[in-house]
Motif scaffolding. Sequence first.
Motif, PDB file in Angstrom:
ATOM      1  N   GLY A 115      -8.348  17.831  10.106  1.00  0.00           N
ATOM      2  CA  GLY A 115      -7.214  16.932  10.347  1.00  0.00           C
ATOM      3  C   GLY A 115      -7.331  15.564   9.732  1.00  0.00           C
ATOM      4  O   GLY A 115      -6.370  14.809   9.733  1.00  0.00           O
ATOM      5  N   GLY A 116      -8.501  15.215   9.205  1.00  0.00           N
ATOM      6  CA  GLY A 116      -8.605  13.844   8.701  1.00  0.00           C
ATOM      7  C   GLY A 116      -9.159  13.772   7.289  1.00  0.00           C
ATOM      8  O   GLY A 116      -9.833  14.685   6.825  1.00  0.00           O
ATOM      9  N   PRO A 117      -8.881  12.660   6.621  1.00  0.00           N
ATOM     10  CA  PRO A 117      -9.485  12.431   5.310  1.00  0.00           C
ATOM     11  C   PRO A 117     -10.862  11.799   5.472  1.00  0.00           C
ATOM     12  O   PRO A 117     -11.268  11.489   6.585  1.00  0.00           O
ATOM     13  CB  PRO A 117      -8.513  11.425   4.686  1.00  0.00           C
ATOM     14  N   SER A 121     -13.639   6.614   2.241  1.00  0.00           N
ATOM     15  CA  SER A 121     -13.094   6.441   0.893  1.00  0.00           C
ATOM     16  C   SER A 121     -11.753   5.699   0.907  1.00  0.00           C
ATOM     17  O   SER A 121     -11.061   5.651  -0.109  1.00  0.00           O
ATOM     18  CB  SER A 121     -12.936   7.796   0.216  1.00  0.00           C
ATOM     19  N   PHE A 122     -11.375   5.163   2.050  1.00  0.00           N
ATOM     20  CA  PHE A 122     -10.118   4.388   2.100  1.00  0.00           C
ATOM     21  C   PHE A 122     -10.181   3.290   1.023  1.00  0.00           C
ATOM     22  O   PHE A 122     -11.180   2.584   0.921  1.00  0.00           O
ATOM     23  CB  PHE A 122      -9.928   3.746   3.485  1.00  0.00           C
ATOM     24  N   PRO A 123      -9.123   3.129   0.228  1.00  0.00           N
ATOM     25  CA  PRO A 123      -9.177   2.149  -0.872  1.00  0.00           C
ATOM     26  C   PRO A 123      -9.017   0.718  -0.365  1.00  0.00           C
ATOM     27  O   PRO A 123      -7.968   0.099  -0.517  1.00  0.00           O
ATOM     28  CB  PRO A 123      -7.993   2.570  -1.757  1.00  0.00           C
ATOM     29  N   SER A 311      -3.517  11.181   3.060  1.00  0.00           N
ATOM     30  CA  SER A 311      -3.733  10.570   1.749  1.00  0.00           C
ATOM     31  C   SER A 311      -4.440   9.224   1.877  1.00  0.00           C
ATOM     32  O   SER A 311      -5.174   8.833   0.985  1.00  0.00           O
ATOM     33  CB  SER A 311      -2.399  10.392   1.030  1.00  0.00           C
ATOM     34  N   LEU A 312      -4.247   8.523   2.981  1.00  0.00           N
ATOM     35  CA  LEU A 312      -4.912   7.227   3.175  1.00  0.00           C
ATOM     36  C   LEU A 312      -5.752   7.242   4.452  1.00  0.00           C
ATOM     37  O   LEU A 312      -6.948   7.432   4.394  1.00  0.00           O
ATOM     38  CB  LEU A 312      -3.873   6.105   3.211  1.00  0.00           C
ATOM     39  N   ALA A 313      -5.106   7.063   5.603  1.00  0.00           N
ATOM     40  CA  ALA A 313      -5.848   7.057   6.867  1.00  0.00           C
ATOM     41  C   ALA A 313      -4.875   7.211   8.033  1.00  0.00           C
ATOM     42  O   ALA A 313      -3.810   6.588   8.021  1.00  0.00           O
ATOM     43  CB  ALA A 313      -6.607   5.745   7.024  1.00  0.00           C
ATOM     44  N   VAL A 363      -5.032   9.008  -4.766  1.00  0.00           N
ATOM     45  CA  VAL A 363      -4.788  10.433  -4.490  1.00  0.00           C
ATOM     46  C   VAL A 363      -5.500  11.295  -5.530  1.00  0.00           C
ATOM     47  O   VAL A 363      -6.139  12.300  -5.198  1.00  0.00           O
ATOM     48  CB  VAL A 363      -3.269  10.738  -4.444  1.00  0.00           C
ATOM     49  N   ARG A 364      -5.439  10.891  -6.800  1.00  0.00           N
ATOM     50  CA  ARG A 364      -6.105  11.675  -7.857  1.00  0.00           C
ATOM     51  C   ARG A 364      -7.611  11.720  -7.620  1.00  0.00           C
ATOM     52  O   ARG A 364      -8.234  12.771  -7.724  1.00  0.00           O
ATOM     53  CB  ARG A 364      -5.831  11.055  -9.229  1.00  0.00           C
TER      54      ARG A 364
END
Length: 465
Positions: A115-117, A121-123, A311-313, A363-364
């Motif tokens: 369920g999570g990224p 690595s959050f920018p 994609s982010l958080a 995202v890339r």
Amino acid sequence: MKDSWATFGIDLHLELGGPRRRKALEGALREAVADGRLPAGTRLPSSRSLAADLGLARNTVVEAYAQLTAEGWLAARHGSGTTVAQRPPLPPAAPGGGAPPAPGAERWAHSLRPGGPDLSSFPRTAWLAASRRAWSTAVDADLGYGDPRGTRQLREVLAGYLGRARGVRTEPSRLVICSGFTQAFGLLCSVLRAGGATAVALESHGLPELSRIASGAGLGVLSLPVDGEGADVAAIGGAEVAVLTPAHQFPLGTVLSPRRRHAALSWARQVGGLVVEDDYDGEFRYDREPLGALQGLDPDHVIYVGTASKSLAPGLRLAWLALPAHLVQPFSDAKLLADRHSSVFDQLALAELIASGAYDRHVRRQRLAYRRRRDRLVAALPAGRVDGISAGLHALVRLPSGMSEAVATAEAGAHGLYVEGLDSYRTGPAARPPALVIGYATPPEHAYGAALMVLQDVLALGAGP
Ligand SMILES: Cc1ncc(COP(=O)(O)O)c(C=O)c1O
């Protein structure tokens, strides 16, 4: 003026300057009882002596005592004055009724929670730069109450991004920014219920909260079977709304086949139904170009919902809906009543992040990183164990024969690894062969290898001696 009055051995924090002296005294006594400075059974001074102590009219104290006695804080007995009442201990929280532990709050050595990224690595640098730009260009009016649909800046940028990245056909006026898919879905349920819908159909496996949200809004909940081609709307029964994860079924990992995509749209057109497209991880496809959103084929019958949670958080609590024209007004009204609108600051920063190209770059980068992680997962396990398409942030891992989900999760836990069984995502009656839903994006890069090794060991236990 706030004063601390030392009286009958305790400090009472009283604001006795104003006209509401009785209220102030009541509040101070309530607080003293609640925080234990005045334990049960304590005898309070007579109204006459407390009034003299505090410089109040006696009647003020008499009335305050009477009020607190009526509320149950104090007890008045003839002849023995006023005492602090015995209060029953607070009832234990009902099972499941307390605040749920925050995901990730537990102290696991390793976690493959789905369920999570990868939050590490959050920018951050790009986000800070985007926030700085947003703040330096925002005008004062941007900081006031705004459009319940969200800021014009973000809706304009998103309309372009969603068109080019996900094939969504919309325009800024039909987009609404919400606090996550969760809020978007809750508001949708209320709006659709108010518009006459009676039931939603959920995929047989999915986010457990969805059926609770839908039934909380007064909708019936039906379960749609999911097979290798995705959800089958032929079994939709009387529901007017189908909630689907077409790009990557959560958590089974299938993609909605072209045949089923068309079946879903034909159903919606025939009965005037609606599909809610939960495009939670649509940007993350590894074996080919991501499939365009279903919404692009029929924007009048599909409500598209995207989120920044993968994609982010998830902590950003930002999601977006592309609505059919007739739902824009009722949905905006519902959003207005819920919380007026989502936080302007984060919306402006996200708009800057997307407009500058930093979002696409992030995202890339993450696509590459998660693809490698998935490849490592597949390589670490016996052939055929990992189910589902090469996409997203999670994969379904089948258990060796004879090993139950309960045993697998307990064994993993005993080795410090948090994993979840597929059955905890079941929303209908159809059980599946035992499997784990592995969130391979969750750990930070440096911790992934170790988590994978524990998973390998746990699954090897099931392979027998
Ligand atoms: C299937 C699915 N949809 C949507 C979401 C995102 O929810 P939110 O935007 O409320 O964080 C998640 C997050 O776990 C998910 O797994």
